[in-house]
Design an enzyme around this catalytic site. Structure first.
Site, PDB file in Angstrom:
ATOM      1  N   THR A 177     -60.022  54.709   3.738  1.00 59.72           N
ATOM      2  CA  THR A 177     -60.630  54.767   5.052  1.00 59.72           C
ATOM      3  C   THR A 177     -60.631  56.187   5.604  1.00 59.72           C
ATOM      4  OG1 THR A 177     -59.640  52.613   5.368  1.00 59.72           O
ATOM      5  CG2 THR A 177     -60.607  53.631   7.289  1.00 59.72           C
ATOM      6  N   PHE A 178     -59.562  56.909   5.356  1.00 56.00           N
ATOM      7  CA  PHE A 178     -59.408  58.206   5.997  1.00 56.00           C
ATOM      8  C   PHE A 178     -59.528  59.377   5.044  1.00 56.00           C
ATOM      9  CE2 PHE A 178     -56.932  55.127   8.395  1.00 56.00           C
ATOM     10  CZ  PHE A 178     -57.570  55.255   9.622  1.00 56.00           C
ATOM     11  N   SER A 179     -59.542  59.081   3.759  1.00 57.92           N
ATOM     12  CA  SER A 179     -59.519  60.195   2.828  1.00 57.92           C
ATOM     13  C   SER A 179     -60.034  59.764   1.468  1.00 57.92           C
ATOM     14  CB  SER A 179     -58.086  60.718   2.696  1.00 57.92           C
ATOM     15  OG  SER A 179     -57.247  59.708   2.196  1.00 57.92           O
ATOM     16  N   ASP A 199     -53.093  52.881   6.955  1.00 51.80           N
ATOM     17  CA  ASP A 199     -53.914  52.238   5.918  1.00 51.80           C
ATOM     18  C   ASP A 199     -53.055  51.759   4.750  1.00 51.80           C
ATOM     19  OD1 ASP A 199     -56.088  51.315   4.539  1.00 51.80           O
ATOM     20  OD2 ASP A 199     -56.883  53.282   4.001  1.00 51.80           O
ATOM     21  N   LEU A 228     -60.703  60.000  -7.627  1.00 49.86           N
ATOM     22  CA  LEU A 228     -59.860  58.909  -8.124  1.00 49.86           C
ATOM     23  C   LEU A 228     -59.990  57.675  -7.242  1.00 49.86           C
ATOM     24  CD1 LEU A 228     -56.620  60.957  -8.885  1.00 49.86           C
ATOM     25  CD2 LEU A 228     -58.289  60.117 -10.542  1.00 49.86           C
ATOM     26  N   SER A 229     -60.035  57.885  -5.925  1.00 48.45           N
ATOM     27  CA  SER A 229     -60.155  56.737  -5.044  1.00 48.45           C
ATOM     28  C   SER A 229     -60.671  57.189  -3.684  1.00 48.45           C
ATOM     29  CB  SER A 229     -58.796  56.045  -4.876  1.00 48.45           C
ATOM     30  OG  SER A 229     -57.903  56.905  -4.214  1.00 48.45           O
TER      31      SER A 229
END
Ligand SMILES: *[C@@H]1O[C@H](CO)[C@@H](O)[C@H](O)[C@H]1NC(C)=O
Ligand SMILES: *[C@@H]1O[C@H](CO)[C@@H](O)[C@H](O)[C@H]1NC(C)=O
Ligand SMILES: *[C@@H]1O[C@H](CO)[C@@H](O)[C@H](O)[C@H]1NC(C)=O
Ligand SMILES: *[C@@H]1O[C@H](CO)[C@@H](O)[C@H](O)[C@H]1NC(C)=O
Ligand SMILES: *[C@@H]1O[C@H](CO)[C@@H](O)[C@H](O)[C@H]1NC(C)=O
Ligand SMILES: *[C@@H]1O[C@H](CO)[C@@H](O)[C@H](O)[C@H]1NC(C)=O
Ligand SMILES: *[C@@H]1O[C@H](CO)[C@@H](O)[C@H](O)[C@H]1NC(C)=O
Ligand SMILES: *[C@@H]1O[C@H](CO)[C@@H](O)[C@H](O)[C@H]1NC(C)=O
Ligand SMILES: *[C@@H]1O[C@H](CO)[C@@H](O)[C@H](O)[C@H]1NC(C)=O
Ligand SMILES: *[C@@H]1O[C@H](CO)[C@@H](O)[C@H](O)[C@H]1NC(C)=O
Ligand SMILES: *[C@@H]1O[C@H](CO)[C@@H](O)[C@H](O)[C@H]1NC(C)=O
Length: 861
Positions: free
Chosen positions: A590-592, A707, A586-587
């Site tokens: 930066t971290f996941s 974030d 889905l998206s």
């Protein structure tokens, strides 16, 4: 006093006449507690009014014989009101009022709590000066007044607190010097006074404090030199003096502190070299001395500090070469020596470091070539070699740098072709900069595989041929620069190209099409558009396919679902399968990355896969699981807490509720061109308030978000916003060592300007990012957009509107601001808040709590 309890106490007293005195005490404390409960509106205590024994009430702990109230813990309750009455609980040893909304002065009457050993008033809004009466708390071992709005000096009366072990006064507005008598507090272990306005020198006398382990004085106005004496006792573990006005040399005595693991002395005016004694600090893990005026050669002695993880010497006057002995530093993750006068080869020994994730040699005089083994064993994420004198070719082996997020090779003397293998660096996302070299030949079509890349700069070379149509595979591209080469032919029809300023294509021989004002004379790329669309699509498919082949079936190490009635409905195997399909993605943040996962039971989940920088997940598994469990209890209407987790050997998945209505970013930007858009300012304002409330709550719990962006705000079916990724800072907090320290915290366009030099996400940094989200809501514009002009993001564009002679109305989304006078007025008020939030000076930004208040005021007026 309720009749029943009085009666029972009287009866009790008759039976145990010896203890009558004691009972009187408890009786006194009880009425005081009831009065406190009433004043602070503590619902829990109110409902207990009939209960005769306060020792069982929430937050109250009595002495073992239930005679006195000894501990009072009212932290984290959002309380306000008059706390003077607490001073009547005379037997109190432990008082914690942290993380509330108390304001006004700290009651001088607290000086009467002569038994007090622990006093925590941190994270409130206390103002005025620190009352000298606190000096009467002779038994105090810990005093925490941090994160308030205290002014004035640290009062001399505190000198009498001889038992003090912890003294924390950070993040206030204290001024004056650090008192000399701090050196007389011989039991002091922790002294923090960072983020104040303290001036003068660091007293030599601190060296007398034999137990001192943590000294953190960053972001003050301290001057003079770092006193040699503070290292004399050798117990110091953590020294933070960043961002002051310190001058002079780094003392050689620093080597005496074998247990010193973190030294942060950047952003001062220090001179001289780094003493060779640094090699004696066997525990050294972080050494940060950037932005000083240090000089001489970088000492090889660092290589003896086998635990060294980060070495930052950027922006000084170091000369010579990087010692080859640094190759011994197996744990080194970041080597940052940019902006010095270093020269020579790029040290091969360092590149062999298994843990190296950031190598920043930029802006020096390195004059070797790029070694073939550049990414032999590499976890390298940042390879920053720009602005040097590096010659030779870019080796094909650059393609081995699989983890690379940013590659900066601009302004060197590189020759030859751009190797097509660059297209294999699938993770490349922040930037690929090859500008200002002597590169020639054609642009390899394989660049089109870089579908995460945001910024591509190949300007100022001798590249030729046409710009390959396959570059349309670069789906994330925002910034491009092809200028000053020898490109020919039509510019491919690709939105990021046509939206670029024409300067991105100028200075080429025979290039035509939009955004240049040069017609291609019938030969346009759009004629061939359909075909090429297929081509780039196929490239992406190929890449996705190979991704799937790599991932073997993962082994589930641990998993849990916190929500009782969902346990049956969630199948970990199905979760594992779902994240292996890119079509479920889905998206990506930066971290996941977030995936949609449909359970066989019919339930749909949103699954967040943490990007593990190293194998830390396994190492810190139990700690991370504890954190997730803690976060699952963190309930707030505007925060998206985890409902469960699954741990594989090398990945952690967080399970969340699925929100079919998508993110705020999608709502704002995907619907931009929609013809049937019905403007609705009140609901946008409600979203803005909701997000601020969620974040204010996080800050209240002392959690910093790493974030914040509109892409991380999810909308439920009632248009209620939920901030996602709140767990990340707890799971990947660099300071807890659970993650690689090099992760860039935040999304492009949302990152506060000070982050560039502090590399720390702070509460004010969060406020800045929130301000960007608020500007997006007000303008319906993206945080970064070429239409703002070269190097200008949304914040700069808005702040510079007056200079352009534009009125605020020209900034706001006219589809909203022109609907009614009331909406327009409210939007202008919200714009004011957004401008405060995005102030360049972190200290000037309001706290989120204040932001909520200001926005709520808009709706009330
Ligand atoms: C209860 O304990 C306190 C110390 O905590 C002591 O001073 C007091 O004498 C004790 N009372 C009784 C009745 O034991
Ligand atoms: C708080 O209450 C005390 C009495 O308990 C009173 O003397 C004081 O003035 C009050 N403070 C404020 C700020 O109202
Ligand atoms: C401390 O307590 C005494 C009585 O024990 C009282 O007279 C005095 O006002 C109190 N001090 C403060 C600052 O409230
Ligand atoms: C305040 O400082 C004390 C002593 O160092 C510490 O134990 C406590 O956790 C701190 N409070 C908060 C809210 O961090
Ligand atoms: C520290 O203590 C010593 C001895 O008790 C005393 O002479 C000195 O004045 C104190 N220093 C300060 C700065 O208060
Ligand atoms: C290096 O770090 C490890 C793990 O934190 C620790 O056990 C070890 O003692 C450290 N080495 C030195 C020399 O301090
Ligand atoms: C840095 O130090 C050099 C001498 O080492 C001196 O000439 C120069 O002025 C200093 N620069 C600053 C900004 O202090
Ligand atoms: C660094 O690499 C070594 C060898 O691969 C490994 O044992 C060690 O745990 C790593 N250190 C860190 C901090 O990741
Ligand atoms: C790099 O620069 C140094 C110092 O200017 C010089 O001695 C050396 O020969 C240069 N190396 C190369 C490969 O040009
Ligand atoms: C990289 O690997 C190649 C082949 O395995 C080896 O010859 C070379 O020395 C290595 N280079 C580095 C810098 O480790
Ligand atoms: C949420 O999405 C559903 C369908 O996707 C739509 O019917 C509904 O109106 C949306 N709700 C809001 C508040 O946009």
């Amino acid at each position: 006093m309720p009749f029943l309890s009085l009666l029972s106490i009287l009866l009790f007293g008759l039976l145990l006449s010896r203890s009558q005195l004691v009972i009187t005490h408890l009786l006194n404390d009880q009425s005081t507690l009831l009065a406190i409960g009433k004043e602070l509106k503590l619902p829990e205590w109110k409902s207990r009014e009939k209960n005769s024994n306060p020792c069982t009430w929430a937050g109250i702990f009595c002495s073992s014989n239930n005679s006195f109230v000894e501990r009072l813990d009212l932290s984290n309750h959002g309380l306000q009101g008059n706390i003077t009455l607490i001073s009547e609980l005379k037997s109190l040893k432990w008082l914690d009022l942290s993380h509330n909304n108390f304001h006004g002065n700290i009651p001088p009457a607290f000086g009467n709590l002569s038994e007090l050993e622990f006093l925590d008033l941190s994270f409130n809004n206390f103002g005025g000066s620190i009352p000298s009466d606190l000096g009467r708390l002779k038994n105090l071992r810990a005093l925490n007044l941090s994160n308030n709005m205290l002014i004035g000096t640290i009062p001399d009366e505190l000198e009498d607190l001889k038992k003090l072990q912890d003294l924390q006064v950070f993040t206030n507005r204290l001024n004056g010097p650090i008192p000399l008598w701090v050196g007389n507090l011989t039991n002091l272990r922790v002294f923090t006074a960072y983020e104040n306005e303290l001036s003068g020198v660091i007293p030599d006398k601190l060296g007398l404090v034999s137990e001192l382990q943590l000294l953190n004085l960053h972001s003050n106005k301290l001057e003079g030199s770092i006193p040699e004496a503070i290292f004399a006792m050798g117990k110091l573990e953590n020294l933070v003096l960043t961002q002051n006005r310190l001058s002079g040399y780094i003392p050689e005595s620093i080597g005496k502190c074998k247990g010193l693991s973190s030294i942060r002395i950047g952003n001062n005016n220090l001179i001289g070299g780094i003493p060779r004694e640094i090699g004696e600090i066997s525990s050294l893990t972080y050494f940060e001395a950037d932005n000083n005026n240090l000089s001489g050669e970088i000492v090889a002695d660092f290589s003896k500090c086998s635990n060294l993880t980060l070495l930052n010497l950027a922006s000084n006057g170091f000369s010579g070469t990087v010692p080859p002995e640094f190759g011994l530093l197996n744990n080194l993750q970041e080597l940052i020596v940019s902006a010095n006068n270093l020269f020579g080869e790029i040290p091969q020994s360092i590149l062999r470091g298994k843990n190296l994730s950031k190598l920043d040699l930029s802006n020096n005089r390195f004059n070797g070539t790029l070694p073939e083994g550049i990414c032999n064993a590499s976890r390298l994420q940042f390879l920053l070699l720009g602005q040097n004198s590096i010659g030779g070719k870019i080796p094909n082996e650059i393609g081995n740098c699989a983890k690379l997020l940013e590659l900066q090779l601009g302004s060197n003397y590189l020759t030859g072709n751009i190797p097509p293998e660059i297209g294999r660096i699938k993770n490349l996302q922040i930037a690929l900069n090859l500008s200002s070299n002597h590169l020639n030949g054609q642009l390899p079509a394989e660049l089109g595989r870089l579908d995460k890349l945001v910024s591509l700069d190949v300007s100022n070379n001798q590249l030729s041929g046409s710009i390959p149509v396959a570059l349309k595979g670069m789906l994330s591209l925002i910034e491009v620069n092809f200028s000053n080469n020898q490109f020919t032919g039509p510019i491919p029809f690709f939105v990021p190209f046509q939206k670029s300023p024409s300067s991105s294509f100028l200075g080429n021989k025979g290039i035509c099409g939009e955004p240049l004002n040069v017609s291609c004379g019938g030969l346009t790329d759009s004629d061939r558009n359909v075909d090429h669309h297929k081509v780039s699509y196929r490239i992406i498919l190929a890449v996705v396919g190979s991704d799937e082949q790599i991932s073997n079936k993962p082994v589930i190490v641990a998993g849990n679902v916190f929500v009782e009635n969902l346990r049956q409905a969630i199948d970990f195997e199905a979760v594992a399968k779902a994240i292996m399909k890119d079509s479920n993605k889905l998206s990506v943040g930066t971290f996941s990355a977030v995936y949609r996962a449909d359970m066989p039971s019919g339930v749909t989940l949103s699954v967040r896969k943490l990007k593990s920088m190293d194998k830390t997940i396994v190492h810190h598994k139990s700690k991370m699981i504890r954190e997730v469990e803690k976060m699952s209890k963190l309930c707030h209407d505007n925060l998206m807490g985890p409902i469960g987790f699954v741990v594989f050997e090398d990945a952690m998945l967080l399970l969340h509720q699925y929100f079919p209505n998508g993110t705020l970013a999608q709502f704002l930007h995907d619907s931009k061109e929609k013809q049937d858009y019905k403007p609705d300012w009140p609901s946008r304002l409600a979203v803005a308030i909701g997000v601020a409330q969620g974040l204010a709550f996080l800050h209240h719990m002392a959690i910093i978000h790493l974030d914040i962006s509109s892409g991380n705000v999810f909308l439920d079916s009632n248009f209620n916003p939920l901030v996602g990724e709140v767990e990340i800072s707890k799971l990947l907090d660099p300071s807890t060592g659970t993650a690689s320290i090099s992760a860039v915290a935040g999304s492009y366009g949302y990152i506060a300007p000070e982050y560039a030099y502090t590399m720390q996400v702070t509460a004010p940094g969060n406020v800045y990012s929130y301000g960007v989200v608020l500007l997006e809501i007000l303008t319906t514009k993206l945080p970064v957009d070429e239409t703002f002009g070269e190097g200008i993001d949304l914040v700069k564009w808005v702040h510079s509107a007056p200079a352009r002679g534009e009125t605020p109305e020209q900034i706001l989304d006219p589809r909203l601001s022109t609907v009614s006078f009331v909406w327009r007025k409210e939007m202008l008020a919200a714009l004011k808040v957004a401008l405060l939030c995005t102030d360049t000076t972190p200290a000037k930004r309001p706290k989120l709590k204040k932001v909520v208040e200001m926005l709520q005021e808009i709706t009330q007026n």
